[in-house]
Structure formats: structure tokens, C-alpha cells
Enzyme design. Sequence first.
Site, PDB file in Angstrom:
ATOM      1  N   HIS A 185       0.834  -1.138  -0.103  1.00 50.27           N
ATOM      2  CA  HIS A 185       0.000   0.066  -0.020  1.00 50.27           C
ATOM      3  C   HIS A 185       0.908   1.216   0.050  1.00 50.27           C
ATOM      4  CE1 HIS A 185      -2.690   3.030   1.845  1.00 50.27           C
ATOM      5  NE2 HIS A 185      -3.534   2.443   1.329  1.00 50.27           N
ATOM      6  N   PRO A 186       0.407   2.467  -0.515  1.00 52.44           N
ATOM      7  CA  PRO A 186       1.214   3.434  -0.509  1.00 52.44           C
ATOM      8  C   PRO A 186       1.880   3.997   0.714  1.00 52.44           C
ATOM      9  CG  PRO A 186      -0.697   3.836  -2.111  1.00 52.44           C
ATOM     10  CD  PRO A 186      -0.730   2.364  -1.324  1.00 52.44           C
ATOM     11  N   VAL A 187       1.476   3.838   1.878  1.00 52.31           N
ATOM     12  CA  VAL A 187       1.779   4.343   3.094  1.00 52.31           C
ATOM     13  C   VAL A 187       2.839   3.159   3.618  1.00 52.31           C
ATOM     14  CG1 VAL A 187      -0.004   5.723   3.615  1.00 52.31           C
ATOM     15  CG2 VAL A 187       0.132   3.209   4.519  1.00 52.31           C
ATOM     16  N   LYS A 188       3.240   1.866   3.106  1.00 51.11           N
ATOM     17  CA  LYS A 188       4.287   1.069   3.314  1.00 51.11           C
ATOM     18  C   LYS A 188       5.431   1.678   2.721  1.00 51.11           C
ATOM     19  CE  LYS A 188       1.310  -1.455   5.444  1.00 51.11           C
ATOM     20  NZ  LYS A 188       0.093  -1.206   4.962  1.00 51.11           N
ATOM     21  N   THR A 189       6.698   0.952   3.241  1.00 46.46           N
ATOM     22  CA  THR A 189       7.762   1.094   2.747  1.00 46.46           C
ATOM     23  C   THR A 189       8.021   0.919   1.339  1.00 46.46           C
ATOM     24  OG1 THR A 189       8.734   0.615   4.977  1.00 46.46           O
ATOM     25  CG2 THR A 189      10.378   0.505   3.275  1.00 46.46           C
TER      26      THR A 189
END
Length: 395
Positions: A185-189
Site C-alpha cells: 500500500h502507498p503508506v508502506k515502505t
Amino acid sequence: MSSFLPYGRQLIEDDDIAAVAEVLRGDWLTTGPSVTRFEEALAARVGAPHAVSCSSATAGLHLACMAAGIGPGDTAVVPAVTFVATANAVRYVGGEVMFADVDPDTGLMRPDDLTRALARAGGAVKAVLPVHMAGQCEDMTAISRITREAGAVLIEDACHALGATAGNAPIGACAQSDMSVFSFHPVKTLAMGEGGAVTTRDPVLAERLARFRSHGLVRDLARMENLGLASAADGSANPWYYEMPEPGFNYRASDIQCALGLSQLGKLDRFVEARRRLADHYEAQLAPLAPMVRPLRRTGFSNPAWHLQVVLIDFQGIGMDRAALMRALHAQGIGSQVHYLPVARQPYYERLYGKPELPGADAYYARCLSLPLFAGMTEAHVERVVATLQKEIEN
């Protein structure tokens, strides 16, 4: 006002855009060579023989539960502090969830929490799903030992922890587990827009994961049941033919997603180190605010890959409730979030199982707040966040 700092966001660079554009100009948009290249690179990066990409980590958790054979009448242990998908995946396959408590200062399920959850379940547990909360890992040596003694399958929810290590093994190597599930997901690393993957050392599980992500279909003649329909006159497989021994889902990741994922994977070490450096700077900057505000307690049995910068705040002590503080920070251009309301407190699960006693999870939830953390931040951004937090607390 300075630019807004969300609690998390992707870092997309020109080479990432070029990698996606190359796929868009090519022949394959899905189920093509970029998927294979990404899976091979991810497996090599984490040290597992098999990686199966999928459309999201939620899909990955569902696939892992299916591959593990969890079904009606089976119980799986899930830490109470996690995103709802960890528990929901067990319910998708008809299993029951036994919620385990967590350490109030880390959000991690402790070995004793697991032991107590197993006892409440009467010992008949099919699977355990430890969660590497915020990028810090569970005590996998102890969790694995207890799980194996219970005869259960061990599925790591590693959605926060790509790039972390537990002991000497990378998370995802499955050195002490059966499967590990990742989120992109975009907020992941590592960002793929949406996307996930499951890694494993077991070729049988890998085959089941790959089959279930694509409608449950098989094309290998050796696996066919209706050989009269499957075979041509010369005994070879009919090229158009496939069978469905049991239904699966359309959980495939596209070549567009995997091209972005492959480009981002080449930057994983840089992104992880940036997050670690920022987390260390938060630790130093927050020290004067203790004990009213402090980061998660760090454990000694992993090298985290920080996904979230969670702080624990004594809201009663500072004389300000969480919602008011979040609104005040937002007004100053700083985003925040709460990770997470204990899943056992969700209405669906309360109706299903009542209200179990989870003192650690409730104490964690009462104090947690996630501050901005992403690879595109600087130490000056951290200082701005902490200075604003201190100002709002002291007003």
C-alpha cells in the site's frame, strides 16, 4: 504554513514512473513478465524460495488462510492490535478468531499472551497469525516454539515489516514460519499502489497460493481429473483447457503494479535506513516530553523496519483528549492517525464473541498516536513535528 506532513506516504521517483511507462507501452498489462520478475526479486531479497504476488495484503492473508486449510470449526489466534484484515481473513474461510492480548508499550503479542489465548481456545488451534506491529517484530523464536508445540500453522502478518529482521533472518524468509504476508500500500515502505505478496519455503503452499489467487484454475495435465476432455488424440494436453478442482479468487497483481514494485524493491535498503534514521531522531527529540509522551518501547529481538512512528501519550496527564490534539496538529499542517482500535472492540466481533478482557490492548489503544514517518521526510521535519506537538501539549 509549511507543506502538510501526512502520517505516511509513498516516495515515487522518475525511474519508478519510467518502469510503469515501459509496461504501458508493452504487450502485457497483467499476468506477464513483470509479475514473474517481481516475484523472483522479492523472494531473493527476503531469502525465501517462493513469493506469490497478489492484489493486496488482505488478499494475501485470505490466500494464506486458504492455503493453510483453515475452515469451519477451526480457530486461529490473532493479536488484538492489528488492522481488521488479519482477523477478517480467518472469517473469510469460515474460521473462528481467538484474540490475544498485547504488550501495552509495544503493541506486540507476547509469548505469554499467545499461551493464554491458546488455553482459552482449549488447545485446538489451527493457526497463529503474529503481527509485526509498526515494523517491529514479534519474538519469533518463542512464538514459533509455542505454535509448533500446539500443532498450528504459523502465518506472519508482515505487512508493516518488509526489510526487518528477526534474529539473523529477514522477515519473509519464513525461517520460523510457514508463510509471511506483505503489503505494498502507498503508506508502506515499498509502494505498488495496491498490492501484496505471500512468501513461503513450502512448494505445496506456494502452488496452492498461486492457484487460489487465479480462480483456483489448473492447467497441468498431471493434475487434471477429466482426462478425456483435457487430452488431445495424441495424449497431449489440449492447449485451451483448464480445470477448477476448487474455487479461488481473482487476486492477481498486474504487470503495472509489479513493475512499480520491482523498481521500488531496488530502493528498499535506502528507504528502510531512512525510516530508521528518522525514528532514531524522533526518539532523541521526544526524550524531553517523557513520560507524558514517548515512543514505543523497543524490543531486543529484532532490527525493525519502521512503518509507523507511534507515540504513547498520557492524554489525561496532558489535559487534552486525542481528537483535540489531532485537530490541533492538523491545523498546523501535521497529519496523524490511530493504529489501531483493538479488532476485538469492533462491533462485528463484539456481537460474535462478546467483550474479552484485553488489558494490554486497551491500554495501548488509549495512548497511541501515529506521527508522520516516510522516506521523503528530513530530520528538520521531525523537529517540526515534535516542536508543534510540544507547543500544543503545553498550551
